[in-house]
Design an enzyme around this catalytic site. Structure first.
Site, PDB file in Angstrom:
ATOM      1  N   ASP A 313     -19.480  14.977 -15.924  1.00  0.00           N
ATOM      2  CA  ASP A 313     -20.121  14.325 -15.063  1.00  0.00           C
ATOM      3  C   ASP A 313     -20.302  15.477 -14.085  1.00  0.00           C
ATOM      4  O   ASP A 313     -19.713  16.629 -13.912  1.00  0.00           O
ATOM      5  CB  ASP A 313     -19.424  13.345 -14.293  1.00  0.00           C
ATOM      6  CG  ASP A 313     -20.038  12.592 -13.195  1.00  0.00           C
ATOM      7  OD1 ASP A 313     -21.187  12.491 -13.299  1.00  0.00           O
ATOM      8  OD2 ASP A 313     -19.492  12.428 -12.265  1.00  0.00           O
ATOM      9  N   ASP A 515     -15.365  10.993 -12.774  1.00  0.00           N
ATOM     10  CA  ASP A 515     -14.539  10.577 -11.463  1.00  0.00           C
ATOM     11  C   ASP A 515     -15.070   9.056 -10.877  1.00  0.00           C
ATOM     12  O   ASP A 515     -14.162   8.488  -9.990  1.00  0.00           O
ATOM     13  CB  ASP A 515     -14.685  11.559 -10.297  1.00  0.00           C
ATOM     14  CG  ASP A 515     -16.214  11.380  -9.790  1.00  0.00           C
ATOM     15  OD1 ASP A 515     -16.375  11.647  -8.551  1.00  0.00           O
ATOM     16  OD2 ASP A 515     -17.138  11.410 -10.363  1.00  0.00           O
ATOM     17  N   ASP A 519     -18.715   6.083 -14.364  1.00  0.00           N
ATOM     18  CA  ASP A 519     -18.201   7.065 -15.486  1.00  0.00           C
ATOM     19  C   ASP A 519     -17.063   6.345 -16.465  1.00  0.00           C
ATOM     20  O   ASP A 519     -16.945   6.609 -17.389  1.00  0.00           O
ATOM     21  CB  ASP A 519     -17.400   8.328 -14.965  1.00  0.00           C
ATOM     22  CG  ASP A 519     -18.443   9.080 -14.314  1.00  0.00           C
ATOM     23  OD1 ASP A 519     -19.506   9.407 -14.861  1.00  0.00           O
ATOM     24  OD2 ASP A 519     -18.004   9.977 -13.428  1.00  0.00           O
TER      25      ASP A 519
END
Length: 622
Positions: A313, A515, A519
């Site tokens: 990410d 995080d 996600d």
């Protein structure tokens, strides 16, 4: 007498004492020192062997649990019956030594994990209906209680602010290094730290329901017993016990020599096989904690060893909450960009807020000097700062602060701010003498270790890919800085899942690192999920197999190397234990080993397995 009593009450010290006495007694027995009425090896049998026999009997009677200790107990008993006292004492001593080494390995492995539990706040400040204030243990807080949190204090439970404004350091919960401005109606989490203003809050989640307590339960779930491969070893151990009994009985029947049967029982104990996996898994988990890695399940290490692609990410993963001045725009004709930055930096020079410090750092970096000293400085939590610099009233803060001070913002300035925010930047509006003057845009910086992490992954023959919800320009900028060749931008949560599933259908095992709550689906879908922020977004962490407590992605290459090393250690342990077992068995059947030598060969193999696993605790990747 008190010291002796204390020694026997301390389990670790008692174990060491018993092992020392047993070792001395075996030495006396082996070298036949002195004239004793009984064989000195009986000391080792009583101190080390009796607990093994007791445990085997209890397990067998209460749970019909046929495991290694049953075979060990039979071997001890048989050796004593045929007069091989030294062999019985030796088996008992080495088994007890192996058990102690395993416990020390496990204890050392869990020591780093247990330190996380100390994050839990101890007290809370309750405000009674009549306004009285009292400090109570945090566990006494009830849902609905009104709490007051002063600057510098830790929030005791999850709740909602009912009065006051402040900035909260949430790094312990989310990994964000930037404090988050909070006001009435905003949520706060247990374990976070109040930085600036005092505020009152209503308790919403207390005790085991609080964010920090949920993380503690996560910590306690780091148990090697959950590894699938451990259960396999246990099943093998059960079968080996049965085979050992049949082999011993068959050898006795064919040869008529009971000593050979007893030797088979001694060497057939599957102790090394049973110890092979859990000791390596727990040592691997222990090593990981030293690098800020929390592994929830032992089988995560097994899966990590097979990873061939890492999906990152962007925000909060490849970048971190350390803003830098990205742009300065002046909307006052008489004020240059440099002058705007100079005045704003001077006004922010006394600010404790990271955004203010970032402005000052940007000025110092550009002009190689400190900003001027402001006058009449005032900081408003959750809004911004005001000060007088060179006779000019400077106002720097968010749109709410401008509105509260009757500063109107033009559409042109608002549009410029919107463009910066569209690129993920934070905007500080600046007004001079009550009129708009411009803005300063701050961007989240790329983590210093991002590029090096990607390079090390490439050296491990692991590809990297960026999955982000940001637009193409912002995603491409970060990907180029980190050295990631493949980017998927404008991703919704389901898009991230789609790409991960696509790669895994191509037989590329994906480790997803993220995080946020968005996600969580990708973390769950991936072959291995790694959550940033340690105890960050609880949904993301619960969806992941591993958490990076320190938010340091530089630990990822070490994690993959550690996983591969752990699986290699397990394979070596199992191979070593099986080779030693079966070699000793054939030698025992042929009469080449007596019970004493059999015990030495077999149990030294168990100790070797434990020591080999313990070496993982000090494993360091290059």
């Amino acid at each position: 007498m008190e010291k002796i009593k204390e020694l026997f009450e301390d389990g670790d010290k008692r174990t060491v004492l018993f092992l020392v006495l047993s070792c001395l007694s075996l030495a006396v027995s082996f070298f036949e020192i002195g004239s004793l009425p009984l064989d000195a090896a009986w000391v080792a049998i009583l101190l080390c062997g009796v607990p093994i026999i007791k445990g085997a009997v209890i397990g067998l009677v209460t749970e019909f649990d046929i495991k290694a200790d049953v075979l060990v107990a039979l071997a001890l008993t048989a050796a004593v019956i045929i007069g091989e006292t030294f062999a019985a004492g030796e088996v008992a001593f080495i088994m007890a030594l192996g058990a102690m080494l395993e416990e020390r390995t496990v204890a050392k492995a869990r020591a780093g994990i247990e330190k996380l539990v100390q994050l839990s706040p101890r007290t809370a400040r309750i405000i009674s209906p009549d306004g009285d204030e009292r400090v109570v243990p945090a566990e006494e807080v009830q849902v609905g209680d009104l709490l007051r949190v002063l600057p510098g204090e830790t929030v005791a439970v999850d709740g909602v602010i009912v009065s006051g404004q402040t900035s909260i350091d949430q790094s312990v919960m989310t990994g964000e290094s930037l404090p988050v401005d909070k006001g009435v109606g905003d949520e706060v989490s247990s374990g976070t730290v109040n930085q600036f203003g005092a505020f009152d809050m209503k308790a919403v989640k207390v005790g085991g329901d609080s964010s920090l307590q949920r993380m503690i339960r996560l910590v306690e779930s780091a148990d090697a017993g959950k590894a699938k491969i451990v259960g396999l070893a246990d099943r093998w151990a059960t079968w080996i016990v049965v085979i050992a009994l049949v082999s011993a009985a068959g050898t006795w029947f064919v040869t008529g020599e009971i000593i050979r049967a007893v030797t088979i029982l001694v060497v057939f104990c599957p102790c090394a096989l049973v110890l092979a996996t859990p000791t390596a898994i727990m040592a691997g988990i222990g090593n990981a904690t030293k690098f800020g890695i929390l592994i929830r399940e032992g089988d995560a290490l097994e899966r990590l060893a097979k990873v061939t692609k890492v999906a990152f990410d962007k925000t909060g993963t490849l970048t971190y909450g350390k803003p830098e001045v990205a742009a300065v725009e002046s909307f006052a004709p008489a004020v240059s960009q440099d002058k705007l930055l100079e005045l704003t930096a001077a006004a922010e020079s006394r600010s404790e807020h990271p955004l203010g410090r970032a402005v000052v750092a940007g000025f110092c970096a550009n002009f190689k000097t400190r900003p001027k000293e402001p006058k009449d400085f005032l900081m408003t939590a959750g809004r911004g700062v005001r000060a007088v610099v060179d006779g000019i009233a400077v106002l720097a803060g968010n749109a709410e602060m401008m509105a509260e001070n009757s500063v109107s913002l033009s559409d042109e300035l608002k549009n410029a701010a919107s463009l910066h925010r569209g690129e993920g930047r934070t905007v500080i509006y600046v007004a001079l003498d009550g009129k708009e003057a411009g803005l300063i845009a701050l961007a989240d910086a790329l983590r210093g270790e991002s590029a090096e992490t990607v390079r090390k992954l490439r050296d491990l023959k692991v590809d990297s890919v960026l999955l982000t919800g940001d637009h193409q320009e912002a995603a491409g900028h970060i990907a180029r800085g980190a050295g990631i060749p493949k980017v998927h931008f404008d991703c919704l949560p389901e898009d991230k899942m789609y790409y991960i599933d696509k790669y895994q259908k191509q037989k590329k095992m994906v480790c997803m690192i993220g995080d946020g709550i968005n996600d969580a689906p990708a973390l769950k879908c991936a072959y291995v999920g790694v959550a940033m922020g340690g105890i960050g977004s609880d949904i993301a962490v619960e969806a992941a197999d591993v958490a990076l407590v320190g938010d340091e992605i530089k630990a990822v290459p070490h994690l993959l190397k550690l996983a591969r090393k752990t699986m290699s250690t397990i394979n070596i342990n199992i191979t070593l234990s099986l080779v030693l077992n079966f070699a000793a068995i054939f030698m025992a059947m042929g009469g080449l080993l007596n019970p004493v030598m059999g015990a030495l060969v077999h149990n030294l193999g168990s100790v070797a397995v434990i020591i080999n696993s313990a070496l993982l605790l000090n494993f360091k990747s290059a």
